[in-house]
Design a protein around this motif. Structure first.
Motif, short mmCIF file in Angstrom:
data_model
loop_
_atom_site.label_atom_id
_atom_site.label_comp_id
_atom_site.label_asym_id
_atom_site.label_seq_id
_atom_site.Cartn_x
_atom_site.Cartn_y
_atom_site.Cartn_z
N GLY A 1 0.76 -1.11 -0.03
CA GLY A 1 -0.01 0.03 -0.10
C GLY A 1 0.83 1.21 -0.03
N SER A 2 1.96 1.32 0.83
CA SER A 2 2.90 2.51 0.74
C SER A 2 3.51 2.76 -0.62
CB SER A 2 4.05 2.04 1.63
OG SER A 2 3.15 2.13 3.11
N HIS A 3 3.36 1.61 -1.46
CA HIS A 3 4.16 1.94 -2.92
C HIS A 3 3.01 2.05 -3.94
CE1 HIS A 3 7.59 0.40 -0.53
NE2 HIS A 3 8.30 1.00 -1.10
N ALA A 4 1.87 1.78 -3.74
CA ALA A 4 0.85 1.91 -4.79
C ALA A 4 0.13 3.19 -4.79
CB ALA A 4 -0.30 0.90 -4.38
N VAL A 5 -0.43 3.65 -6.00
CA VAL A 5 -0.94 4.85 -6.24
C VAL A 5 -2.48 4.80 -6.68
CG1 VAL A 5 1.24 5.93 -6.70
CG2 VAL A 5 -0.18 4.95 -8.67
N GLY A 6 -3.08 5.83 -6.38
CA GLY A 6 -4.58 5.84 -6.97
C GLY A 6 -5.49 4.86 -6.44
N ARG A 7 -6.32 4.25 -7.16
CA ARG A 7 -7.18 3.31 -6.93
C ARG A 7 -6.80 1.86 -6.22
NH1 ARG A 7 -12.42 1.00 -10.48
NH2 ARG A 7 -13.27 -0.55 -8.94
N GLN A 8 -5.54 1.79 -6.84
CA GLN A 8 -4.88 0.32 -6.36
C GLN A 8 -4.53 0.65 -5.16
OE1 GLN A 8 -1.70 -0.25 -9.30
NE2 GLN A 8 -3.17 -1.53 -10.84
N ARG A 9 -4.07 1.64 -4.58
CA ARG A 9 -3.58 2.01 -3.38
C ARG A 9 -4.89 1.72 -2.11
NH1 ARG A 9 -3.32 6.02 0.19
NH2 ARG A 9 -1.35 6.48 1.51
N ALA A 10 -5.79 2.34 -2.70
CA ALA A 10 -7.08 2.14 -1.76
C ALA A 10 -7.51 0.80 -1.59
CB ALA A 10 -8.17 3.17 -2.56
N TRP B 1 -6.12 2.40 8.80
CA TRP B 1 -6.05 1.75 7.34
C TRP B 1 -7.05 1.87 6.50
CZ3 TRP B 1 -2.85 -3.25 9.17
CH2 TRP B 1 -1.50 -2.61 9.66
N GLY B 2 -8.38 1.57 7.17
CA GLY B 2 -9.50 1.91 6.32
C GLY B 2 -9.75 3.28 5.87
N ALA B 3 -9.40 4.35 6.66
CA ALA B 3 -9.15 5.40 6.18
C ALA B 3 -8.42 5.94 4.88
CB ALA B 3 -8.96 6.58 7.26
N HIS B 4 -7.13 5.36 5.04
CA HIS B 4 -6.17 5.33 3.95
C HIS B 4 -6.97 5.01 2.62
CE1 HIS B 4 -3.17 6.63 6.45
NE2 HIS B 4 -2.37 5.17 6.92
N GLY B 5 -7.66 4.00 2.72
CA GLY B 5 -8.58 3.40 1.69
C GLY B 5 -9.83 4.08 1.41
N GLY B 6 -10.25 5.13 2.07
CA GLY B 6 -11.37 6.09 1.79
C GLY B 6 -12.78 5.43 2.38
N ASP B 7 -12.41 4.70 3.23
CA ASP B 7 -13.83 3.93 3.87
C ASP B 7 -13.81 4.30 5.30
OD1 ASP B 7 -15.85 2.48 4.77
OD2 ASP B 7 -15.13 0.39 3.86
N GLU B 8 -14.82 5.05 5.74
CA GLU B 8 -14.87 5.68 7.09
C GLU B 8 -16.15 4.60 7.87
OE1 GLU B 8 -13.48 8.05 8.47
OE2 GLU B 8 -12.38 8.53 6.59
N THR B 9 -16.71 3.76 7.25
CA THR B 9 -17.34 2.77 8.07
C THR B 9 -16.95 1.85 8.83
OG1 THR B 9 -17.43 1.08 6.15
CG2 THR B 9 -19.14 2.83 5.86
N VAL B 10 -15.35 1.63 8.57
CA VAL B 10 -14.63 0.84 9.71
C VAL B 10 -14.68 1.45 10.74
CG1 VAL B 10 -12.32 1.55 8.94
CG2 VAL B 10 -12.71 -0.57 9.93
N ILE C 1 -5.94 -1.71 -1.62
CA ILE C 1 -4.77 -2.68 -1.08
C ILE C 1 -4.89 -2.13 0.48
CG2 ILE C 1 -2.42 -2.93 -0.17
CD1 ILE C 1 -1.84 -2.84 -3.41
N TRP C 2 -5.16 -0.77 0.85
CA TRP C 2 -5.35 -0.64 2.32
C TRP C 2 -6.69 -0.80 2.87
CZ3 TRP C 2 -1.70 0.79 5.33
CH2 TRP C 2 -0.36 1.42 4.76
N LEU C 3 -7.59 -0.92 1.95
CA LEU C 3 -8.85 -1.46 2.65
C LEU C 3 -8.86 -3.07 2.89
CD1 LEU C 3 -11.59 0.08 0.23
CD2 LEU C 3 -11.24 0.50 2.63
N LEU C 4 -8.16 -3.78 1.98
CA LEU C 4 -8.03 -5.06 2.52
C LEU C 4 -6.98 -5.24 3.75
CD1 LEU C 4 -8.43 -8.10 1.72
CD2 LEU C 4 -6.51 -7.91 0.02
N ALA C 5 -6.15 -4.41 3.86
CA ALA C 5 -5.25 -4.46 5.01
C ALA C 5 -5.95 -4.21 6.24
CB ALA C 5 -4.11 -3.33 4.98
N SER C 6 -7.06 -3.10 6.17
CA SER C 6 -7.84 -2.95 7.11
C SER C 6 -8.61 -4.19 7.55
CB SER C 6 -8.76 -1.72 6.82
OG SER C 6 -9.66 -1.42 7.86
N LYS C 7 -9.13 -4.79 6.69
CA LYS C 7 -10.00 -6.03 7.02
C LYS C 7 -9.06 -7.18 7.72
CE LYS C 7 -12.85 -5.55 2.93
NZ LYS C 7 -13.74 -6.28 1.73
N PHE C 8 -7.99 -7.23 7.18
CA PHE C 8 -6.94 -8.19 7.98
C PHE C 8 -6.66 -7.76 9.43
CE2 PHE C 8 -5.98 -10.20 3.98
CZ PHE C 8 -5.70 -11.60 4.24
N ALA C 9 -6.66 -6.52 9.63
CA ALA C 9 -6.33 -5.82 11.06
C ALA C 9 -7.37 -6.11 11.80
CB ALA C 9 -5.94 -4.36 10.68
#
Length: 395
Positions: free
Chosen positions: A143-152, A188-197, A154-162
Motif C-alpha cells: 500500500g505504501s508503494h501503490a497509487v490511486g485506486r490500487q492504493r485504496a 488503514w480503512g481511512a487510507h482506503g477511503g472507507d470511514e465505515t470501519v 490494498i489499504w482497505l484489504l489491510a484494514s480487513k486483515f487488521a
C-alpha cells in the motif's frame, strides 16, 4: 488425510501435489499452509525437523529460508518442490511492493482471508494469527508503494486483515492487542477511503468492554457506533445487539427490549444488502438466540432455557466457536432454572471443543456456567465436571 487437509485441498506430508500455493512470500505461504493443516508451530517444527524459532522467523519475514530449510518445509507439506522454488524467489528479493497490478493481489488475499476466518472460527486464534500478521505486513508494504485506486484497494484489504487480527487477539485473551489492531484497522480503512470501519470499530470496542465486564462502556460504545455518521444498517444492527446485552447485564429489562427491537429493525433493513460490510453477516445473528442470551443476563433462566431449546439446534451458527458459546449459555440457563443434570450433559459434550479452540470468549461463558452451577446442589460426578470447567475457564 485429516479433515483440515481435505478441506484445504492439500495432501499428507511426503506426497507430491500440483495444488497451487496460496499467494504471498515464503513466510505468508508457510503460515497459511500450516493454518490449513491445523498444525501448531511446535508440531510443524517437529515434522520439518527445524527449530520453532526458525519457523517463527520465517513466518514473520525476519529471515529468508536457506535451501535446506525450504526443502525440509517442502517435504513436511508435500508440495513437490514448490516451496523450494518459492524460497529461491524470496532470496532474490522479490517483495510485495514489486507488484504493479493490485487486482490479483487483492483477489488472492481476499480468498485467503475468507479461508483463515473459517479456520479461526473452527480452531481458534493459535493457528491463524501468524498468517494474519504476515499478510498485513505485505499489504501495508504494498500500500505504501501503490497509487490511486490500487492504493485504496490494498489499504482497505489491510484494514480487513487488521480487524480480524484484532478479533483473534481478543479470542486469545489479549484485549490491549485487540484494541491496537482495531485502531490500525480504522487508520488503514481511512487510507482506503472507507470511514465505515471507524463506526464498526466502536462495535468491536463495545464487545471488548463486554468481556471486561464494563457495561457502561459497552452501552456507550454501542450508542456511539449507532450514531456515527458512517454507520449503515448492518453496523447499527450490530450496535443494537451490543447495547441490548449491555443493558441486560445491568439488569435494565426495558432498555434491553428496546435495543432488541432496534436490532430486529436494522437487521431486517440490512438483509439482502450485498455492499461491502464489516463484521459477520447480520443474518447469521439469530434474533431468538440473541434474545435468549439477554434473558440469561437478566437472570430470567427459565425463559432463556426455553428460547435456547427452541432455537439452539436448528439455528446456531455452524462454526465451532459459536456452537460452543451458545451451548454453554444454554447450560447456564438450565443450571439457573434448577436443571443441573441437563446442563452438565451439555457442558460435558462441549468441553473438548472449548479445549481445542482455546477461545477466551468461550472460556468466559464457561466461567458464567461455573458460577451458576455452584449455587446448585450437585452430585459427585457433577462436582467433578464443574471443577474441570472452572479449571478450563481460568486457564
Amino acid at each position: 488425510m485429516d479433515a483440515v487437509d481435505s478441506a484445504a485441498g492439500t495432501v499428507s506430508a511426503g506426497r507430491s501435489t500440483s495444488t497451487r500455493l496460496p499467494p504471498g512470500d515464503f513466510g505468508v505461504v508457510l503460515a497459511t499452509l500450516r493454518a490449513r493443516r491445523g498444525w501448531s508451530v511446535r508440531e510443524f517444527a517437529r515434522r520439518a525437523n527445524v527449530s520453532e524459532g526458525q519457523i517463527c522467523n520465517l513466518e514473520s519475514g525476519v529471515r529468508n529460508p536457506t535451501p535446506a530449510v525450504a526443502a525440509a518445509c517442502d517435504t513436511a507439506f508435500g508440495t513437490g518442490g514448490e516451496l523450494v522454488e518459492l524460497a529461491g524467489v524470496s532470496r532474490r528479493g522479490a517483495r510485495a511492493e514489486s507488484v504493479i497490478e493490485a487486482g490479483p493481489v487483492v483477489a488472492g488475499y481476499e480468498r485467503i482471508l475468507r479461508e483463515l476466518k473459517d479456520i479461526g472460527r473452527s480452531t481458534g486464534p493459535g493457528f491463524v494469527t501468524a498468517s494474519m500478521k504476515s499478510i498485513t505486513r505485505i499489504l501495508t508494504d504494498a500500500g505504501s508503494h501503490a497509487v490511486g485506486r490500487q492504493r485504496a484497494e490494498i489499504w482497505l484489504l489491510a484494514s480487513k486483515f487488521a480487524e480480524y487480527t484484532g478479533w483473534m487477539a481478543q479470542e486469545a485473551g489479549n484485549p490491549a492487542e485487540a484494541l491496537r489492531w482495531t485502531n490500525l484497522a480504522v487508520r488503514w480503512g481511512a487510507h482506503g477511503g472507507d470511514e465505515t470501519v471507524a463506526a464498526y470499530a466502536l462495535v468491536r470496542k463495545a464487545f471488548i468492554a463486554q468481556h471486561r465486564g464494563d457495561t457502561c462502556a459497552v452501552i456507550g460504545f454501542a450508542d456511539q457506533a449507532a450514531g456515527h455518521p458512517a454507520a449503515n444498517p448492518v453496523i447499527r444492527a450490530h450496535a443494537a445487539r451490543r447495547a441490548a446485552q449491555g443493558h441486560a447485564r445491568r439488569g435494565d429489562a426495558g432498555a434491553c427490549q428496546e435495543a432488541l427491537e432496534r436490532f430486529r429493525s436494522h437487521a431486517a433493513e440490512a438483509i439482502g444488502d450485498r455492499t461491502p460490510h464489516w463484521g459477520p453477516r447480520i443474518e447469521n445473528g439469530n434474533p431468538r438466540l440473541i434474545e435468549a442470551s439477554c434473558m440469561l443476563s437478566l437472570h430470567r433462566f427459565e425463559l432463556a432455557a426455553d428460547l435456547f431449546a427452541a432455537e439452539h439446534r436448528p439455528a446456531v451458527p455452524a462454526d465451532s466457536n459459536s456452537r460452543a458459546r451458545f451451548a454453554v449459555r444454554q447450560a447456564t440457563a438450565l443450571a439457573g432454572s434448577g436443571r443441573l443434570d441437563d446442563a452438565c450433559h451439555i457442558v460435558e459434550a462441549t468441553l473438548p471443543v472449548i479445549r481445542r479452540i482455546d477461545s477466551a470468549t468461550a472460556r468466559a461463558e464457561l466461567g458464567r456456567f461455573v458460577e451458576q452451577a455452584r449455587t446448585r446442589k450437585a452430585g459427585p460426578g457433577q462436582l467433578s465436571l464443574i471443577d474441570a470447567s472452572a479449571a478450563l475457564a481460568n486457564r
